[in-house]
Write a protein that holds these residues in place. Sequence first.
Motif, short mmCIF file in Angstrom:
data_model
loop_
_atom_site.label_atom_id
_atom_site.label_comp_id
_atom_site.label_asym_id
_atom_site.label_seq_id
_atom_site.Cartn_x
_atom_site.Cartn_y
_atom_site.Cartn_z
N VAL A 145 0.84 -1.21 0.00
CA VAL A 145 0.00 0.00 0.00
C VAL A 145 0.87 1.25 0.00
O VAL A 145 0.62 2.21 -0.76
N PHE A 146 1.89 1.25 0.83
CA PHE A 146 2.75 2.43 0.94
C PHE A 146 3.51 2.69 -0.36
O PHE A 146 3.52 3.83 -0.87
N VAL A 147 4.12 1.67 -0.91
CA VAL A 147 4.96 1.86 -2.10
C VAL A 147 4.12 2.20 -3.33
O VAL A 147 4.51 3.05 -4.13
N ILE A 148 2.96 1.57 -3.48
CA ILE A 148 2.15 1.89 -4.66
C ILE A 148 1.63 3.33 -4.57
O ILE A 148 1.47 4.01 -5.59
N ALA A 149 1.41 3.81 -3.35
CA ALA A 149 1.01 5.22 -3.17
C ALA A 149 2.16 6.14 -3.55
O ALA A 149 1.95 7.17 -4.21
N VAL A 150 3.38 5.78 -3.15
CA VAL A 150 4.56 6.58 -3.50
C VAL A 150 4.74 6.63 -5.01
O VAL A 150 4.95 7.71 -5.59
N LEU A 151 4.66 5.48 -5.66
CA LEU A 151 4.84 5.42 -7.11
C LEU A 151 3.75 6.22 -7.83
O LEU A 151 4.02 6.91 -8.81
N GLY A 152 2.54 6.12 -7.33
CA GLY A 152 1.43 6.83 -7.96
C GLY A 152 1.53 8.33 -7.84
O GLY A 152 1.41 9.06 -8.83
N VAL A 153 1.78 8.81 -6.65
CA VAL A 153 1.78 10.26 -6.43
C VAL A 153 3.00 10.94 -7.04
O VAL A 153 2.96 12.13 -7.36
N VAL A 170 1.07 13.59 0.88
CA VAL A 170 0.37 12.34 0.59
C VAL A 170 1.18 11.14 1.10
O VAL A 170 0.63 10.23 1.73
N ILE A 171 2.47 11.16 0.85
CA ILE A 171 3.32 10.05 1.28
C ILE A 171 3.37 9.97 2.81
O ILE A 171 3.29 8.89 3.40
N GLY A 172 3.48 11.12 3.46
CA GLY A 172 3.51 11.14 4.92
C GLY A 172 2.22 10.63 5.53
O GLY A 172 2.24 9.85 6.49
N LEU A 173 1.09 11.03 4.97
CA LEU A 173 -0.20 10.57 5.48
C LEU A 173 -0.41 9.08 5.20
O LEU A 173 -1.03 8.38 6.01
N THR A 174 0.11 8.60 4.07
CA THR A 174 0.00 7.17 3.78
C THR A 174 0.82 6.36 4.77
O THR A 174 0.39 5.30 5.23
N LEU A 175 2.01 6.86 5.12
CA LEU A 175 2.82 6.16 6.12
C LEU A 175 2.12 6.16 7.47
O LEU A 175 2.15 5.17 8.20
N ILE A 187 6.04 -6.35 -5.43
CA ILE A 187 4.68 -6.58 -5.92
C ILE A 187 4.02 -5.26 -6.29
O ILE A 187 3.37 -5.14 -7.34
N ALA A 188 4.20 -4.25 -5.46
CA ALA A 188 3.61 -2.93 -5.73
C ALA A 188 4.13 -2.36 -7.04
O ALA A 188 3.36 -1.81 -7.84
N ALA A 189 5.44 -2.48 -7.27
CA ALA A 189 6.04 -1.94 -8.49
C ALA A 189 5.51 -2.66 -9.73
O ALA A 189 5.20 -2.03 -10.74
N LEU A 190 5.40 -3.98 -9.64
CA LEU A 190 4.91 -4.75 -10.78
C LEU A 190 3.44 -4.44 -11.06
O LEU A 190 3.03 -4.30 -12.22
N VAL A 191 2.64 -4.34 -10.00
CA VAL A 191 1.23 -4.00 -10.17
C VAL A 191 1.08 -2.60 -10.75
O VAL A 191 0.26 -2.38 -11.66
N TYR A 192 1.86 -1.67 -10.25
CA TYR A 192 1.76 -0.30 -10.76
C TYR A 192 2.18 -0.21 -12.21
O TYR A 192 1.56 0.52 -13.01
N LYS A 193 3.22 -0.94 -12.60
CA LYS A 193 3.64 -0.96 -14.00
C LYS A 193 2.52 -1.49 -14.89
O LYS A 193 2.27 -0.96 -15.97
N PHE A 194 1.85 -2.53 -14.42
CA PHE A 194 0.73 -3.09 -15.19
C PHE A 194 -0.40 -2.08 -15.31
O PHE A 194 -0.93 -1.85 -16.39
N LEU A 195 -0.78 -1.47 -14.22
CA LEU A 195 -1.89 -0.52 -14.22
C LEU A 195 -1.56 0.72 -15.06
O LEU A 195 -2.40 1.21 -15.82
N SER A 196 -0.36 1.23 -14.93
CA SER A 196 0.00 2.44 -15.67
C SER A 196 0.14 2.14 -17.15
O SER A 196 -0.13 3.01 -18.00
N ALA A 197 0.56 0.92 -17.50
CA ALA A 197 0.65 0.53 -18.91
C ALA A 197 -0.73 0.51 -19.54
O ALA A 197 -0.94 0.97 -20.67
N GLU A 198 -1.71 -0.02 -18.80
CA GLU A 198 -3.09 -0.05 -19.29
C GLU A 198 -3.62 1.36 -19.46
O GLU A 198 -4.35 1.66 -20.41
N GLU A 199 -3.26 2.24 -18.53
CA GLU A 199 -3.73 3.62 -18.59
C GLU A 199 -3.16 4.32 -19.82
O GLU A 199 -3.84 5.10 -20.49
N GLU A 200 -1.88 4.06 -20.13
CA GLU A 200 -1.23 4.67 -21.29
C GLU A 200 -1.88 4.20 -22.59
O GLU A 200 -2.00 4.97 -23.54
N LYS A 201 -2.30 2.94 -22.63
CA LYS A 201 -2.95 2.42 -23.83
C LYS A 201 -4.30 3.09 -24.07
O LYS A 201 -4.70 3.33 -25.20
#
Length: 233
Positions: A143-151, A164-169, A217-231
């Motif tokens: 949860v923490f890392v995917i929030a960091v990557l997203g924001v 955002v990162i501080g509040l997520t932590l 896991i967060a990085a791999l999931v975010y890469k998948f989600l962001s790739a779909e968004e770019e398409k």
Amino acid sequence: MRKYVAEFIGTMVLVIFGCGSAVAANTLVGKLGVEVPLGFTTLLIAFAFGLVIVAMAYSIGNISGCHINPAVSLGVFISGKMNGKDFVGYLVAQFIGGIAGAAILVALFGSNESLGTNGYGDASALGISMGIAFLAEVILTFVFVIAVLGVTSKVENGSVAGLVIGLTLTLVHILGIPFTGTSVNPARSFGPALLAGGQPLSQVWVFILAPLVGAAIAALVYKFLSAEEEKQA
């Protein structure tokens, strides 16, 4: 070199103020001899960790990105936003910073008996098993890392990213403290465990490995989600 120094300082400050607040709160409650609701100390410690991230993000974020956490660096590396040299340099700086922060806590409190270490079994407020501790840390770090990557993925978020990162932590600490004390950061766990020794040191591998798994896991999931968004764009 400046970004490695920034990561060292940031991780050291995180341990001093985050773990130090946990030690101070628990010590004060013990000396006062009064019963304080677990929720109160949990919130106090959670906000201490969150606020120090906010402070460091707006202090060194423009220098190093303010990872101050090997799990975050791993997530950024897997996402392709960091090269191998910097990844190794960040990890070294972060772990040394965690040790330095713990050493300062020993000097401040005059003891290495309580340094805000993480644990399971009788070292956990809920008495959880090693397996549950591992699972909890994977989930919390995810949860923490995917929030960091997203924001941090959009330049326009720069002004609010630290908040955002501080509040997520803070959020992950509120849930995680009763379980493991909340690590989500191998360097934050290793420094205090190394200086405390004994049970914290024997259990620290969980709080090194699990956050790294959660971050990957967060990085791999975010890469998948962001790739779909770019398409779709």
